[in-house]
Motif scaffolding. Structure first.
Motif, short mmCIF file in Angstrom:
data_model
loop_
_atom_site.label_atom_id
_atom_site.label_comp_id
_atom_site.label_asym_id
_atom_site.label_seq_id
_atom_site.Cartn_x
_atom_site.Cartn_y
_atom_site.Cartn_z
N THR A 21 -3.53 -7.29 -2.67
CA THR A 21 -4.04 -8.42 -1.90
C THR A 21 -4.87 -7.90 -0.75
OG1 THR A 21 -2.11 -9.79 -2.45
CG2 THR A 21 -3.37 -10.42 -0.50
N VAL A 22 -6.03 -8.51 -0.52
CA VAL A 22 -6.89 -8.16 0.60
C VAL A 22 -6.90 -9.31 1.60
CG1 VAL A 22 -9.23 -7.64 1.35
CG2 VAL A 22 -8.33 -6.58 -0.71
N LEU A 23 -6.51 -8.99 2.82
CA LEU A 23 -6.62 -9.95 3.92
C LEU A 23 -7.98 -9.71 4.56
CD1 LEU A 23 -3.03 -9.44 5.44
CD2 LEU A 23 -3.73 -10.79 3.45
N ALA A 24 -8.88 -10.64 4.36
CA ALA A 24 -10.30 -10.38 4.64
C ALA A 24 -10.82 -11.18 5.82
CB ALA A 24 -11.14 -10.69 3.40
N ASP A 35 -10.90 -5.54 7.11
CA ASP A 35 -10.06 -6.07 6.04
C ASP A 35 -8.81 -5.20 5.94
OD1 ASP A 35 -12.22 -7.77 5.52
OD2 ASP A 35 -13.01 -6.46 3.94
N VAL A 36 -7.75 -5.79 5.43
CA VAL A 36 -6.49 -5.04 5.24
C VAL A 36 -6.04 -5.25 3.81
CG1 VAL A 36 -4.10 -4.74 6.00
CG2 VAL A 36 -5.87 -5.36 7.67
N ARG A 37 -5.90 -4.14 3.06
CA ARG A 37 -5.45 -4.23 1.68
C ARG A 37 -3.98 -3.88 1.59
NH1 ARG A 37 -9.41 -1.73 -2.20
NH2 ARG A 37 -8.67 0.29 -1.44
N LEU A 38 -3.21 -4.77 0.93
CA LEU A 38 -1.78 -4.58 0.76
C LEU A 38 -1.49 -4.16 -0.67
CD1 LEU A 38 -0.51 -7.86 2.52
CD2 LEU A 38 -1.26 -5.71 3.56
N ASP A 39 -0.59 -3.20 -0.80
CA ASP A 39 -0.14 -2.74 -2.12
C ASP A 39 1.38 -2.78 -2.10
OD1 ASP A 39 0.31 -1.62 -4.55
OD2 ASP A 39 -0.60 0.32 -4.11
N ASP A 99 4.79 -3.49 -0.74
CA ASP A 99 5.30 -3.70 0.61
C ASP A 99 4.63 -2.81 1.65
OD1 ASP A 99 6.34 -1.24 -0.02
OD2 ASP A 99 8.41 -1.71 0.51
N ARG A 100 3.49 -2.18 1.26
CA ARG A 100 2.81 -1.25 2.16
C ARG A 100 1.38 -1.66 2.42
NH1 ARG A 100 6.39 1.84 4.91
NH2 ARG A 100 8.21 0.98 3.86
N ILE A 101 0.87 -1.23 3.57
CA ILE A 101 -0.56 -1.35 3.86
C ILE A 101 -1.26 -0.18 3.17
CG2 ILE A 101 -2.30 -1.30 5.68
CD1 ILE A 101 -0.08 -2.42 7.57
N ALA A 102 -2.20 -0.49 2.28
CA ALA A 102 -2.87 0.56 1.51
C ALA A 102 -4.11 1.06 2.21
CB ALA A 102 -3.23 0.04 0.12
N GLU A 103 -4.86 0.16 2.85
CA GLU A 103 -6.13 0.57 3.45
C GLU A 103 -6.56 -0.45 4.51
OE1 GLU A 103 -10.59 2.06 1.97
OE2 GLU A 103 -9.14 1.25 0.53
N VAL A 104 -7.22 0.04 5.53
CA VAL A 104 -7.82 -0.81 6.56
C VAL A 104 -9.27 -0.41 6.70
CG1 VAL A 104 -7.74 -1.55 8.97
CG2 VAL A 104 -5.60 -0.97 7.78
N GLY A 105 -10.19 -1.35 6.49
CA GLY A 105 -11.62 -1.03 6.55
C GLY A 105 -12.45 -2.26 6.28
N THR A 106 -13.69 -2.08 5.94
CA THR A 106 -14.58 -3.20 5.66
C THR A 106 -14.98 -3.19 4.19
OG1 THR A 106 -16.50 -1.88 6.33
CG2 THR A 106 -15.48 -3.27 8.01
N ARG A 155 4.60 -0.37 6.77
CA ARG A 155 5.12 -1.58 6.16
C ARG A 155 4.12 -2.72 6.31
NH1 ARG A 155 10.41 -3.97 5.80
NH2 ARG A 155 11.36 -1.98 6.32
N ALA A 156 3.99 -3.52 5.27
CA ALA A 156 3.07 -4.65 5.30
C ALA A 156 3.75 -5.86 5.93
CB ALA A 156 2.58 -4.98 3.89
N ASP A 157 4.05 -5.71 7.23
CA ASP A 157 4.55 -6.80 8.06
C ASP A 157 3.40 -7.20 8.99
OD1 ASP A 157 7.00 -6.47 6.88
OD2 ASP A 157 7.96 -5.55 8.61
N LEU A 158 2.84 -8.38 8.79
CA LEU A 158 1.67 -8.80 9.54
C LEU A 158 1.75 -10.27 9.90
CD1 LEU A 158 0.35 -7.02 6.80
CD2 LEU A 158 -1.31 -6.70 8.62
N VAL A 159 1.07 -10.63 10.97
CA VAL A 159 0.98 -12.01 11.41
C VAL A 159 -0.49 -12.35 11.62
CG1 VAL A 159 1.71 -13.72 13.12
CG2 VAL A 159 3.20 -11.76 12.59
N LEU A 160 -0.94 -13.46 11.04
CA LEU A 160 -2.31 -13.94 11.22
C LEU A 160 -2.29 -15.10 12.20
CD1 LEU A 160 -5.33 -14.00 10.41
CD2 LEU A 160 -4.68 -15.58 8.56
#
Length: 374
Positions: free
Chosen positions: A2-5, A21-25, A27-34, A338-343
Motif C-alpha cells: 500500500t502506498v500512502l501518497a 509517499d510512504v510505502r507499506l509492506d 506491518d513495516r514501512i518499506a520506503e519513504v520517497g516520491t 513499524r507501520a504505525d501512522l496517523v494521517l
C-alpha cells in the motif's frame, strides 16, 4: 503493498515536514520517497502523516471508586482501548491496572486497541502509594485478583520480592511509588520508600530485565528515585534545581492533563520549563485514570503550550519510543520501522484539536480507521 501518497511527512527528530509517499509492506514501512508505486494507493494529499502516537502513562483498567464486580474493570477497558486507537494512539504503557490478560486479548484479536505494556501494580512500602489501607475502612483491595499481585513491601528484601511477584505475573515494567499521591503530600502523610529499598527494587528489576517508572510529585521523591536509577520519573509536579540535576539520566513524563485546572497547574508547567531548559528528555503521558478520561490528545495540547508543537509531538513519538526502548521498532516514519501512522487533515502542526484532525490511522500496517477525503 500500500502506498500512502501525497501527504507531508513529519520528522520528529528535526521538527520538519517534507512532501513524500510512504510505502507499506505488511506491518513495516518499506520506503519513504516520491513517486512510489504499490498494489493499492491511498490519496493522502492535503494531509500530514505523523508516526503513531505513544502514551507513556495510561491506566486503561483503573478501578472505579464505587464497588462493582471485578469484571467491570476489564470490560470498561474495551471501549477505552478502542477509542485510544481511533485517536491515533498506537502504543501505551499502562502505569497500573491492566494485566497480562488484556495483552492476550489484543493479540488474539478479541478486542482492538494499541499495543499495551503493563506494570500491573504500583509498588510501595506500608503506608505508601501502593498500600490500599484507608482509614477508617482498613485494608481495601480494589482488585482481589491474583493476576495483580500484592504490591506492598518493607525492607530491601521485601522490595526484591515484590519485583519478582510482578515479573512472575507478566509485568513489562516495574512501577514504584517513590512518593505519595498529591492528596497525601498536601496532608503531610507522604510515606516514601527508603533509599536502600529503592536501590534494591531498581537493582532487582534490572536483574530481571525490567526498567522502573517512578511516581513522584515532590522534589525529594524525584531525587531519590532518579538517584536509585529509575528510567522515568512520572508527574514531577514540584521540581527544583536539585531534582532537575538528579534527572540527568532519566526521562521526565510530566502528565500535565489531570491537574491542568488545579491550584498546582502553574507550578507543574514551571517544572516542565525548568527540566527542558536543563536538557532533560521529555516523553508524553496522559495519566488516563481520571474520569471522564483525558487522553494523549489533551496532554499534547498542554505540552505544546509549554514546549511548542514540534517538541510535543516528538515527546509522543520518537522520544517516547526511546524511553520505552522501542526506538528500533517505532516512533518515526522510516523504512524498516513499524507501520504505525496517523494521517491528519491539513499539513500544519497545530494540536489544538487533534482528534478533529484525524483522517486515518494505521496500526501494524492495517487501517484502524476510515480514510476521509481532504
Amino acid at each position: 503493498m500500500t502506498v500512502l501518497a501525497g501527504a507531508r511527512v513529519f520528522d520528529p527528530e528535526t521538527g520538519e515536514t517534507t512532501r513524500a509517499d510512504v510505502r507499506l509492506d505488511g506491518d513495516r514501512i518499506a520506503e519513504v520517497g516520491t513517486g512510489l508505486d504499490g498494489d493499492r494507493r491511498v490519496d493522502c494529499s492535503g494531509g500530514l502523516l505523523i508516526p503513531g502516537l505513544i502514551d507513556c502513562h495510561v491506566h486503561v483498567a483503573f478501578p472505579r471508586p464505587e464497588p462493582l464486580p471485578r469484571s467491570a474493570r476489564i470490560l470498561e477497558a474495551v471501549p477505552v482501548l478502542r477509542r485510544l486507537l481511533a485517536r491515533g494512539i498506537t502504543t501505551v504503557r499502562d502505569a497500573w491496572g491492566a494485566d497480562a490478560g488484556i495483552q492476550h486479548a489484543l493479540r488474539e484479536g478479541w478486542i482492538t486497541g494499541p499495543d499495551v505494556l503493563v506494570s500491573l501494580r504500583q509498588l510501595g512500602p506500608t503506608g505508601g502509594l501502593g498500600d490500599s489501607w484507608e482509614p477508617p475502612a482498613g485494608a481495601v483491595d480494589h482488585y482481589g485478583d491474583p493476576s495483580l499481585p500484592d504490591p506492598v513491601f518493607d525492607g530491601p528484601d521485601g522490595a526484591r520480592a515484590a519485583v519478582r511477584r510482578m515479573v512472575r505475573a507478566g509485568a513489562d515494567w516495574i512501577k514504584v511509588g517513590a512518593g505519595g499521591a498529591l492528596r497525601t503530600v498536601r496532608e503531610g502523610r507522604d510515606v516514601r520508600p527508603a533509599d536502600d529499598e529503592l536501590a534494591a527494587l531498581v537493582g532487582e528489576a534490572r536483574r530481571c530485565g525490567r526498567d522502573v517508572l517512578a511516581h513522584a510529585h515532590t522534589s525529594a521523591a524525584v531525587v531519590a528515585a532518579a538517584r536509585a536509577g529509575a528510567r522515568s520519573i512520572e508527574h514531577g509536579t514540584f521540581l527544583d534545581d536539585e531534582a532537575v540535576a538528579a534527572l540527568g539520566n532519566a526521562w521526565y513524563v510530566p502528565t500535565l492533563a489531570p491537574i491542568s485546572g488545579s491550584e498546582f497547574a502553574e507550578a507543574h508547567r514551571r517544572s516542565v520549563r525548568l527540566a527542558v531548559a536543563a536538557g532533560v528528555p521529555v516523553a508524553a503521558g496522559s495519566d488516563l485514570a481520571p474520569r471522564p478520561h483525558v487522553d494523549l490528545t489533551t496532554e499534547l495540547r498542554l505540552l505544546a503550550a509549554v514546549l511548542g508543537e514540534a517538541a510535543a509531538l516528538k515527546a509522543a513519538t520518537s522520544e517516547a519510543a526511546r524511553l520505552l526502548r522501542l526506538d528500533h521498532d517505532r516512533g518515526r516514519i522510516q523504512p524498516g520501522l513499524r507501520a504505525d501512522l496517523v494521517l491528519l487533515h491539513g499539513t500544519g502542526l497545530d494540536l489544538a484539536d487533534l482528534p478533529g484532525r484525524i483522517r486515518a490511522v494505521w496500526h501494524d500496517g492495517e487501517p484502524a480507521g476510515t480514510v476521509t477525503s481532504p
